[in-house]
Design a protein around this motif. Sequence first.
Motif, mmCIF file in Angstrom:
data_model
loop_
_atom_site.group_PDB
_atom_site.id
_atom_site.type_symbol
_atom_site.label_atom_id
_atom_site.label_comp_id
_atom_site.label_asym_id
_atom_site.label_seq_id
_atom_site.Cartn_x
_atom_site.Cartn_y
_atom_site.Cartn_z
ATOM 1 N N TYR A 25 22.562 -19.769 52.676
ATOM 2 C CA TYR A 25 22.623 -19.643 51.729
ATOM 3 C C TYR A 25 22.773 -21.521 51.837
ATOM 4 O O TYR A 25 23.730 -22.237 52.157
ATOM 5 N N VAL A 40 26.989 -23.936 57.041
ATOM 6 C CA VAL A 40 26.911 -25.689 56.777
ATOM 7 C C VAL A 40 28.482 -26.012 57.042
ATOM 8 O O VAL A 40 29.603 -25.729 56.720
ATOM 9 N N PRO A 41 28.665 -27.233 57.922
ATOM 10 C CA PRO A 41 30.360 -27.901 58.338
ATOM 11 C C PRO A 41 31.138 -27.895 57.233
ATOM 12 O O PRO A 41 30.094 -28.327 55.948
ATOM 13 N N GLY A 42 32.414 -27.243 56.512
ATOM 14 C CA GLY A 42 32.312 -27.515 55.300
ATOM 15 C C GLY A 42 32.017 -26.506 54.196
ATOM 16 O O GLY A 42 32.552 -26.571 53.155
ATOM 17 N N GLY A 43 31.149 -25.980 54.807
ATOM 18 C CA GLY A 43 31.150 -25.119 53.791
ATOM 19 C C GLY A 43 31.372 -23.939 53.677
ATOM 20 O O GLY A 43 32.480 -23.975 53.542
ATOM 21 N N ARG A 44 30.376 -22.492 53.313
ATOM 22 C CA ARG A 44 32.272 -20.871 52.982
ATOM 23 C C ARG A 44 31.189 -20.504 54.687
ATOM 24 O O ARG A 44 31.762 -20.805 55.522
ATOM 25 N N CYS A 45 30.570 -19.049 54.308
ATOM 26 C CA CYS A 45 31.029 -18.291 55.377
ATOM 27 C C CYS A 45 29.715 -18.977 56.539
ATOM 28 O O CYS A 45 29.019 -19.541 56.816
ATOM 29 N N GLY A 46 29.276 -18.342 57.395
ATOM 30 C CA GLY A 46 28.501 -18.454 58.485
ATOM 31 C C GLY A 46 29.144 -19.085 60.345
ATOM 32 O O GLY A 46 29.681 -19.959 59.809
ATOM 33 N N MET A 52 25.203 -24.744 49.610
ATOM 34 C CA MET A 52 26.457 -24.845 50.601
ATOM 35 C C MET A 52 26.782 -26.199 51.121
ATOM 36 O O MET A 52 27.189 -26.841 51.150
#
Lengths: 405, 405
Positions: free
Chosen positions: A187, A153-159, A190
Amino acid sequence: MPPTDPPLDKGLPETGPRLLEDVSLPAAVLHETSLAHNLAWMQRFCDAHGASLAPHGKTSMAPALFRRQLAAGAWAITLATAPQCRAAFAHGVTRLLLANQLVGRANMAIVAELLTAGAECYVLVDSIANVRALGAFFGERGLRLPVLIELGVPGGRCGCRDRDQVMALAEAVAGEAALVLAGVEGYEGMVQAEAGRDPAPAVSAYAGALVATLRALDDAGRLPVARPLVTASGSAWHDLIAEAFRDAGLDERVRRVMRPGCYVTHDHGLYGEAQARLLARRPEFAEGLRPALEVVAQVQSLPEPGLAIVALGRRDVGGDRPPVPLRRYREGGSPTAPLGVDGWRVTRLMDQHAFVALPDGAEDVAVGDVVAFGISHPCLTFDKWRKLCRVSQDLEVLEVLATCF
Amino acid sequence: MPPTDPPLDKGLPETGPRLLEDVSLPAAVLHETSLAHNLAWMQRFCDAHGASLAPHGKTSMAPALFRRQLAAGAWAITLATAPQCRAAFAHGVTRLLLANQLVGRANMAIVAELLTAGAECYVLVDSIANVRALGAFFGERGLRLPVLIELGVPGGRCGCRDRDQVMALAEAVAGEAALVLAGVEGYEGMVQAEAGRDPAPAVSAYAGALVATLRALDDAGRLPVARPLVTASGSAWHDLIAEAFRDAGLDERVRRVMRPGCYVTHDHGLYGEAQARLLARRPEFAEGLRPALEVVAQVQSLPEPGLAIVALGRRDVGGDRPPVPLRRYREGGSPTAPLGVDGWRVTRLMDQHAFVALPDGAEDVAVGDVVAFGISHPCLTFDKWRKLCRVSQDLEVLEVLATCF
């Protein structure tokens, strides 16, 4: 005192060591009754939602618990790193979901060894450069590695952050003969809600985005496997994920995989609160998970009125929040009639000591008293221990469990 | 690439594994050059002040480092718990200072075993009830246990709060045939200065109080040993303690024992700052300790401009402060020409991931890049690792050190 639960391991003597007499404290303790309840609860939950359970093993890294999780019906064990996968496989776990991108030649070599030895091992990808590195490494060795595209997700962790990235990545995977795209991973921990808003709708929407991504890949012919996977879920929002996956009208061949980890012991903090929210959302659940993990330590010093120093520190318990005094025992005393800890409060945690503020009138406390503490966030308490004691309701030690951190 | 330092362990092959190619990351790394410097520095410091060094072993719990500390001239190893004492003794440490009250029958049994096996082991006391319990336990076994009275500070951690308590405790010790009072112990890390004031004078005054307590016990005939001990000192105020002990005009027969632990690796945080204060107090020191412990991890994902996710989390590094990016390497690249990390900053630490904010223009970073991080507070990083790599300046692995947490 005879155990009320029969020992579960035949190798153990009928009367095991007793926590309040024979075990060097501090010690980490797993209560069998709550543990068994949680194992059954989460498996039942997944079964009822038509989902497969791949418990996150990084929480405990205790092979004895992996075995219990698999025996209860889990489909796989999820892990966070290549060495964790190696440890799980060495202890008999043959289906592994590595919920991270596999980075570094030494780590790739570990996974290659596992595949060669017959493991089924899924890894995540979110980078074309990584896809090429994996393709070259596993191709040179004549191995085939199933991968899942991570949707972040934007601002989240990996991906990957959007559909275009996902489709470009899928094309890159299709270009590597050694890789096979097996599904989509996310996940929801996040996902961020707007300030002050309930994150639940955003979590459900994210589960929907995972499903839509899987469909887009399938429509584009990018999932050359019999049973593609869609997977998400920590231990805080599993109801929303399972519900969204269940209600998405997915093809029968799609395997919906839940990956909670902390559920196995639950806690007296963070996850206790998450569960209160879950039970409010899902009033049909008569009961939720039960906290099974405690750390037990002795009063080390009573240097001043109103202050106990307990031999328990940040080397024994996760430091997210102070541990919560639950019960007290006199050393060697009765495990069924604990003494009170009303008003006891941990005010400071050093490496090997806890400062406990005692209420007025707490005069019966003695150096050597054994205090059971609840914890918050099991992952960061498990990793403080190479061995934990699984105990009966009478605090008889049923099993000493090793961890593989 | 040949190592510039010859391997220190004869058992190792001449060309060991290389950190940037052969080691599964993340990994904890000890730089031999800085480690050797620190071992020599602190021993020289203690020698120059006429003090014995009993390094706190709880910091590393690495027997290979205990051996280095003893080989450099340390008099004993300090430990925090009975199981730590057992681990150190099992690895050849025969003189142990357990810097805590010995509480619990299971823990007493461990120390009794060590004494029986020939260990010299000192423990602290601050409670008459504990003195009686120790007297009974060790008396029944025909053992003699040397004890040190702990002198604490009001509002502090363990220890007697005033002279009357000390003298009453000494009387209780004298009443137990199995115990022998061997000196006085304190920990100046608990001394609190008035808000906004430099704590240094209070630390020196506390060292003086330890000496005065020792004298009072000696004058009262309470120290029936050839060489009584006075001991204090963590790794932040050792200059003040050593100076106060040295200048107290103590009898030659009193052994002054320093117990710093974190000095062995020093750090890029808390202790780095403590040392800056020490060097300001003691301009005669041309150089202080050097940070020897780093955690090395790989870039796991580059999901958005300005953000790197590094495979390093609270399971790998102490969480007191965020780890500090120091250098970067391309995987398999040159260990002597690291890439830059100017402006890199850890903004969030999860269990297995670090969020690193990258400055504008950090375009040369790649998934798989290896980043070396400095840490704060060695104790809470050591305990995350069962094995650490001791490396040469060329990042050749000279030794794999086990820890005993």
